[in-house]
Design an enzyme around this catalytic site. Sequence first.
Site, short mmCIF file in Angstrom:
data_model
loop_
_atom_site.label_atom_id
_atom_site.label_comp_id
_atom_site.label_asym_id
_atom_site.label_seq_id
_atom_site.Cartn_x
_atom_site.Cartn_y
_atom_site.Cartn_z
N ASN A 130 -0.13 4.82 17.46
CA ASN A 130 -1.33 4.34 16.78
C ASN A 130 -1.56 2.89 17.23
O ASN A 130 -0.69 2.06 17.02
CB ASN A 130 -1.03 4.38 15.27
CG ASN A 130 -2.21 4.85 14.48
OD1 ASN A 130 -3.19 5.33 15.03
ND2 ASN A 130 -2.10 4.71 13.18
N CYS A 183 9.88 -4.53 15.46
CA CYS A 183 9.66 -3.50 16.48
C CYS A 183 8.30 -3.77 17.14
O CYS A 183 7.33 -4.08 16.46
CB CYS A 183 9.66 -2.10 15.85
SG CYS A 183 11.23 -1.71 15.08
N CYS A 241 3.82 8.31 0.82
CA CYS A 241 4.57 7.39 1.70
C CYS A 241 4.66 6.03 1.01
O CYS A 241 3.64 5.45 0.65
CB CYS A 241 3.80 7.29 3.02
SG CYS A 241 4.46 6.05 4.13
N SER A 243 13.55 6.82 6.07
CA SER A 243 13.43 6.59 7.51
C SER A 243 14.03 5.23 7.85
O SER A 243 13.79 4.25 7.16
CB SER A 243 11.95 6.64 7.90
OG SER A 243 11.78 6.33 9.26
N CYS A 258 4.96 -1.90 16.07
CA CYS A 258 4.71 -1.71 14.64
C CYS A 258 3.93 -2.87 14.03
O CYS A 258 4.32 -4.03 14.15
CB CYS A 258 6.05 -1.55 13.92
SG CYS A 258 5.88 -1.44 12.12
N GLU A 285 0.83 -1.19 0.00
CA GLU A 285 0.00 0.00 0.00
C GLU A 285 0.87 1.25 0.00
O GLU A 285 1.94 1.26 0.60
CB GLU A 285 -0.87 0.00 1.26
CG GLU A 285 -2.33 0.12 0.96
CD GLU A 285 -3.21 -0.14 2.19
OE1 GLU A 285 -4.42 -0.05 2.02
OE2 GLU A 285 -2.71 -0.41 3.28
N GLU A 323 12.17 -1.88 6.10
CA GLU A 323 13.33 -1.10 6.48
C GLU A 323 14.15 -0.80 5.21
O GLU A 323 14.80 -1.69 4.65
CB GLU A 323 14.16 -1.91 7.50
CG GLU A 323 15.53 -1.34 7.82
CD GLU A 323 15.53 0.14 8.18
OE1 GLU A 323 14.77 0.55 9.07
OE2 GLU A 323 16.30 0.89 7.55
N CYS A 336 8.42 -6.75 7.39
CA CYS A 336 9.71 -6.23 7.85
C CYS A 336 10.32 -7.22 8.83
O CYS A 336 9.61 -7.77 9.67
CB CYS A 336 9.51 -4.87 8.54
SG CYS A 336 11.06 -4.16 9.16
N LEU A 375 13.88 6.83 16.64
CA LEU A 375 14.61 6.79 17.92
C LEU A 375 13.78 6.08 19.00
O LEU A 375 14.19 5.05 19.52
CB LEU A 375 14.94 8.23 18.34
CG LEU A 375 15.63 8.44 19.67
CD1 LEU A 375 17.01 7.80 19.69
CD2 LEU A 375 15.77 9.94 19.98
N HIS A 376 12.68 6.65 19.35
CA HIS A 376 11.69 6.09 20.29
C HIS A 376 12.16 5.91 21.73
O HIS A 376 11.34 5.72 22.62
CB HIS A 376 11.07 4.80 19.75
CG HIS A 376 10.57 4.90 18.34
ND1 HIS A 376 9.92 6.01 17.86
CD2 HIS A 376 10.67 4.06 17.27
CE1 HIS A 376 9.61 5.83 16.58
NE2 HIS A 376 10.06 4.67 16.21
N CYS A 386 1.50 5.62 7.72
CA CYS A 386 2.47 4.79 7.02
C CYS A 386 2.80 3.52 7.76
O CYS A 386 2.97 2.48 7.16
CB CYS A 386 3.77 5.56 6.82
SG CYS A 386 3.63 6.85 5.64
#
Length: 353
Positions: free
Chosen positions: A295, A120, A109, A196, A123, A96, A165, A116, A220-221, A345
């Site tokens: 989210n 994470c 995006c 990113s 995610c 998408e 990634e 991936c 970073l997070h 995204c």
Amino acid sequence: MKETQKIQLKGLTLEELQNYFISIGEKKFRGEQLFNWMYNHLVFDALELKNFSKELRKKIDETCELKTLTLVDKQFSNHTNTQKYLFSTHDNKKIESVIIPDKERNTLCISTQVGCPLDCKFCATGLMGFKRNLTAGEIVDQYLYSAREYGKEKITNIVFMGMGEPLLNFQNTIKAVEIFTHELTKGLSRKRITISTSGIPHKIIDLADYNLRVKLAFSLHSAFEDVRSKIMPINKKYSLKENLEALKYYAKKTKTRITFEYIMLKDINDRKEDIKALTKLCTQLPSKINVIPFNSIKHMNPDGISAELESTPYEKILEFVELLRNNNITVFIRDTRGDDIAAACGQLAIKHN
Ligand code: SAH
Ligand code: SF4
């Protein structure tokens, strides 16, 4: 001839296209013409190559493929003006892309992988696991299809913030950027393209040395190694410390500032000590922070730590940002509607795979 055996022309650079035509006994300039047709005039069908002879058009049509994706669905949100395009690849994987309009820009995006491998914990793409890398053609076609649907000149920015990634699909990502920014395609400025990454230090250095000079965002997070490792397993392999060195190199070499993406997670990275650590980290290099409300990924029925994650309440996010700004850190807050770039995204094409 089966479609999969055809030569994929989409995603080839100018030089590669020129070499292709030389290899089939045609003139080199056909390469430039095809480059122009595919990437500038958004042609997806060999039979539409107007200044090619009928025979050559037929030959290309029979032996080559000019499109890597099929557009299978389009969604438009009246509320937010966001447009989503769902594509199917030749091997029936779903990807998408999303266009997020803003005041003076429209950002597309795009994805670089199906799924991936980095897992994470916050995610949705990470939770679905890794299927495969996208080809350069598949990355480029997300833009070309979206450009045809939306209007090429209206897409002003591209962010590599969809599924996957980008730095783990390095060559294809670079090739796509080179096509997007090529002078022949009346392409986008490098300043309007952002890659990113969750942090692969040697690839950040490679990217700097490659001299693409695109903008770099670093997910970073957390400014603490142990917290970051808990929510981003890749941090155990490539520490924040190592990544910071690479990011400093990138900022210096490209004369750009790094964007730190920071999803606000309740009681995990929104504490007083996080402000202190973030401030210390940001003052080490030219940078800004994009704070992103988390989210929810409840729809993925996650277990472990993923099931426990909650967004920091909005009031507290405002407070957190205020305190950072008091420390002279540049901070932007992403929208909460879930239609924002990173939020929209991060959540792509899950239900379809
Ligand atoms: N793999 C790259 C690019 C894709 S992720 C990276 O990690 O940077 C793009 C952005 O979406 C990242 O900043 C990521 O942290 C964010 N994102 C992922 N899941 C999210 C969620 N549940 N809520 C908000 N943002 C999310
Ligand atoms: Fe992969 Fe980025 Fe999602 Fe992490 S945040 S799992 S690196 S797509």
